[in-house]
Write an enzyme that holds these catalytic residues in place. Structure first.
Site, PDB file in Angstrom:
ATOM      1  N   HIS A  61       0.778  -1.178   0.065  1.00 18.85           N
ATOM      2  CA  HIS A  61       0.025  -0.097   0.036  1.00 18.85           C
ATOM      3  C   HIS A  61       0.942   1.312   0.121  1.00 18.85           C
ATOM      4  CE1 HIS A  61      -3.655   2.192   1.505  1.00 18.85           C
ATOM      5  NE2 HIS A  61      -2.851   3.119   1.242  1.00 18.85           N
ATOM      6  N   HIS A  69       1.654   5.361  -1.752  1.00 16.32           N
ATOM      7  CA  HIS A  69       1.210   6.593  -2.759  1.00 16.32           C
ATOM      8  C   HIS A  69       2.687   7.219  -3.336  1.00 16.32           C
ATOM      9  CE1 HIS A  69      -2.773   6.450  -1.078  1.00 16.32           C
ATOM     10  NE2 HIS A  69      -2.262   6.177   0.043  1.00 16.32           N
ATOM     11  N   LYS A  97      -9.381  -0.149  -6.099  1.00 14.56           N
ATOM     12  CA  LYS A  97      -9.409   0.375  -4.575  1.00 14.56           C
ATOM     13  C   LYS A  97     -10.666   0.894  -4.398  1.00 14.56           C
ATOM     14  CE  LYS A  97      -7.667   2.249  -0.495  1.00 14.56           C
ATOM     15  NZ  LYS A  97      -6.530   3.068  -0.484  1.00 14.56           N
ATOM     16  N   HIS A 114     -10.216   1.167   1.705  1.00 16.69           N
ATOM     17  CA  HIS A 114     -10.290   2.370   2.749  1.00 16.69           C
ATOM     18  C   HIS A 114     -11.547   2.318   3.487  1.00 16.69           C
ATOM     19  CE1 HIS A 114      -8.366   6.282   4.435  1.00 16.69           C
ATOM     20  NE2 HIS A 114      -9.787   6.173   4.806  1.00 16.69           N
ATOM     21  N   HIS A 168      -4.432  -0.397   5.894  1.00 16.55           N
ATOM     22  CA  HIS A 168      -3.895   0.380   6.921  1.00 16.55           C
ATOM     23  C   HIS A 168      -4.822   0.423   8.008  1.00 16.55           C
ATOM     24  CE1 HIS A 168      -6.697   3.207   5.015  1.00 16.55           C
ATOM     25  NE2 HIS A 168      -5.673   3.554   4.093  1.00 16.55           N
ATOM     26  N   ASP A 182       1.246   2.807   3.484  1.00 21.76           N
ATOM     27  CA  ASP A 182       0.812   3.956   3.274  1.00 21.76           C
ATOM     28  C   ASP A 182       1.598   5.198   3.130  1.00 21.76           C
ATOM     29  OD1 ASP A 182      -1.715   5.166   2.945  1.00 21.76           O
ATOM     30  OD2 ASP A 182      -2.321   5.253   4.817  1.00 21.76           O
TER      31      ASP A 182
HETATM   32  C1  NCD Z   1      -3.356   9.219   1.783  1.00 22.36           C
HETATM   33  C2  NCD Z   1      -2.722  10.282   0.879  1.00 22.36           C
HETATM   34  O1  NCD Z   1      -2.351  11.152   1.387  1.00 22.36           O
HETATM   35  O2  NCD Z   1      -3.021   9.986  -0.363  1.00 22.36           O
HETATM   36  N1  NCD Z   1      -3.237   9.928   3.173  1.00 22.36           N
HETATM   37  C3  NCD Z   1      -3.339   9.186   4.544  1.00 22.36           C
HETATM   38  O3  NCD Z   1      -3.465   9.885   5.409  1.00 22.36           O
HETATM   39  N2  NCD Z   1      -3.118   7.834   4.486  1.00 22.36           N
HETATM   40  C4  NCD Z   1      -4.691   8.699   1.479  1.00 22.36           C
HETATM   41  C5  NCD Z   1      -5.164   7.519   2.311  1.00 22.36           C
HETATM   42  O4  NCD Z   1      -4.464   6.397   2.305  1.00 22.36           O
HETATM   43  O5  NCD Z   1      -5.631   7.243   3.041  1.00 22.36           O
HETATM   44 ZN    ZN Z   2      -3.179   5.096   1.379  1.00 20.27          ZN
END
Ligand code: NCD
Ligand code: ZN
Length: 348
Positions: free
Chosen positions: A17, A19, A103, A140, A178, A251
């Site tokens: 997971h 970003h 997702k 999520h 998460h 995450d």
């Molecule tokens: C994530 C993001 O910034 O893309 N933020 C977070 O607080 N985890 C999005 C997510 O996974 O909820």
């Molecule tokens: Zn995330």
């Protein structure tokens, strides 16, 4: 696996997971993950989101261009589900190996989720198709209603959405992303083998005091928000238990310093540069180094039905100082553990 007291060698791990964003930020952060992991499930919450196979294919190309020379890192792509998702397009992307999963963002739940699903009933036929073809669903897991307290949103999601979904579609592979609560651990433990969960390093290290005691700490804020200590302890037990249902998903969510240190600071913790170091410290603290390889390298591929990686990485019990900030492309990013000393270091 070798396990002398001060060194740990494990099969190459993956991040289930993550970003990466796009553009200059993406180019700045990709090398951190590529240094640590062989593969990563790349979340699709760009602006605009990655909603189709064609968009995922193009994004994958941009990511691969950002991987440093000589590194064989593989991004595993996901599609962002919306009320309008085309099941045929998802199925074709999955069959072609472009998409690894899809997702579910409840609309309004987190960063860039405004295009998310407004009611799970709107994607029922898409989820049925995913179950039929064995395509995993990343979730999520938070409700978004104004009347539900932010600290209760995960637990309420289980009761109202996730548990009924798993009952309705017992063959759908679901990754509860998460997780942050004892209730989530209890749900995952009690569910069948088609339900797994990722756990982040921050939710193993911090409870909600880290965000609020002594002043507001925007770099400790992510979603789902960290909860009470009892929940952190439940997550530590789950991650280190040896259960195959739990696997590594950082995450890691880069936001520039100014976007976090703001009147309305963004949710997300950037943990990619020292992710393995952060996790292994937890396993060491609870005397469970022997379980780290399953969590980091075996449980995820097994759940997704993918091969485990070739090769290995070694961590040594040597102090590593985490910098106060790192290059984030257009602006700097404050990493998780900024200014702290971690007790383990990734050597190779
Ligand atoms: C994530 C993001 O910034 O893309 N933020 C977070 O607080 N985890 C999005 C997510 O996974 O909820
Ligand atoms: Zn995330």
């Amino acid at each position: 696996m070798t396990n002398p007291a001060d060194s740990l060698t494990i099969r190459r791990p993956d991040d289930w997971h993550l970003h990466f964003r796009d553009g200059a930020t993406m180019r700045a952060v990709v090398p951190h993950t590529a240094r640590q992991f062989a593969r990563a499930i790349v979340m699709p919450n760009l602006s605009p989101p990655v909603t189709t196979t064609a968009l995922a294919r193009a994004y994958r190309e941009r990511l691969l261009e950002a991987v440093p020379e000589g590194n064989d890192f593989t991004p595993l792509m996901t599609a962002y589900l919306t009320d309008q998702t085309d099941a045929d397009d998802l199925a074709a992307g999955f069959a072609d190996g472009v998409l690894t999963a899809a997702k579910l963002y409840p609309a309004g739940a987190t960063t860039n989720s405004s295009h998310g699903v407004t009611d799970i009933a709107n994607i029922e036929s898409v989820l049925e198709r995913m179950a039929a073809i064995g395509m995993p669903l990343c979730v999520h897991g938070e409700v978004t209603h104004a009347d539900i307290d932010i600290f209760d949103r995960e637990a309420v999601f289980i009761d109202r959405i996730l548990s009924p979904l798993v009952d309705r579609m017992p063959h759908l592979k679901v990754i509860f992303e998460h997780i942050t609560t004892r209730q989530a651990v209890e749900f995952v433990d009690g569910a069948g083998p088609n339900v797994g969960a990722t756990i982040t390093p921050q939710h193993l290290h911090i409870n909600r005091n880290a965000i609020l005691v002594g002043g507001i700490r925007p770099h400790m804020f992510c979603l789902p928000v960290a909860k009470r200590e009892e929940h952190r302890l439940a997550l530590r037990r789950a991650a280190t238990s040896g259960s195959k249902k739990y696997f590594l998903g950082t995450d890691s969510a880069p936001h520039h310093r100014h976007a976090k240190e703001s009147d309305c600071g963004c949710a997300g913790i950037f943990n990619a540069p020292y992710a393995l170091e952060s996790y292994v410290e937890v396993f060491d603290e609870v005397g469970a180094l022997g379980q780290f390889e399953s969590f980091a390298s075996f449980n995820g591929p097994e759940f997704y039905g993918l091969p485990v990686n070739e090769g290995s990485v070694t961590l040594e019990k040597v102090d590593v100082a985490v910098p106060e900030e790192v290059d984030g492309g257009d602006a700097s990013i404050v990493p998780f553990h900024a200014g702290e000393t971690l007790k383990w270091r990734l050597v190779s």
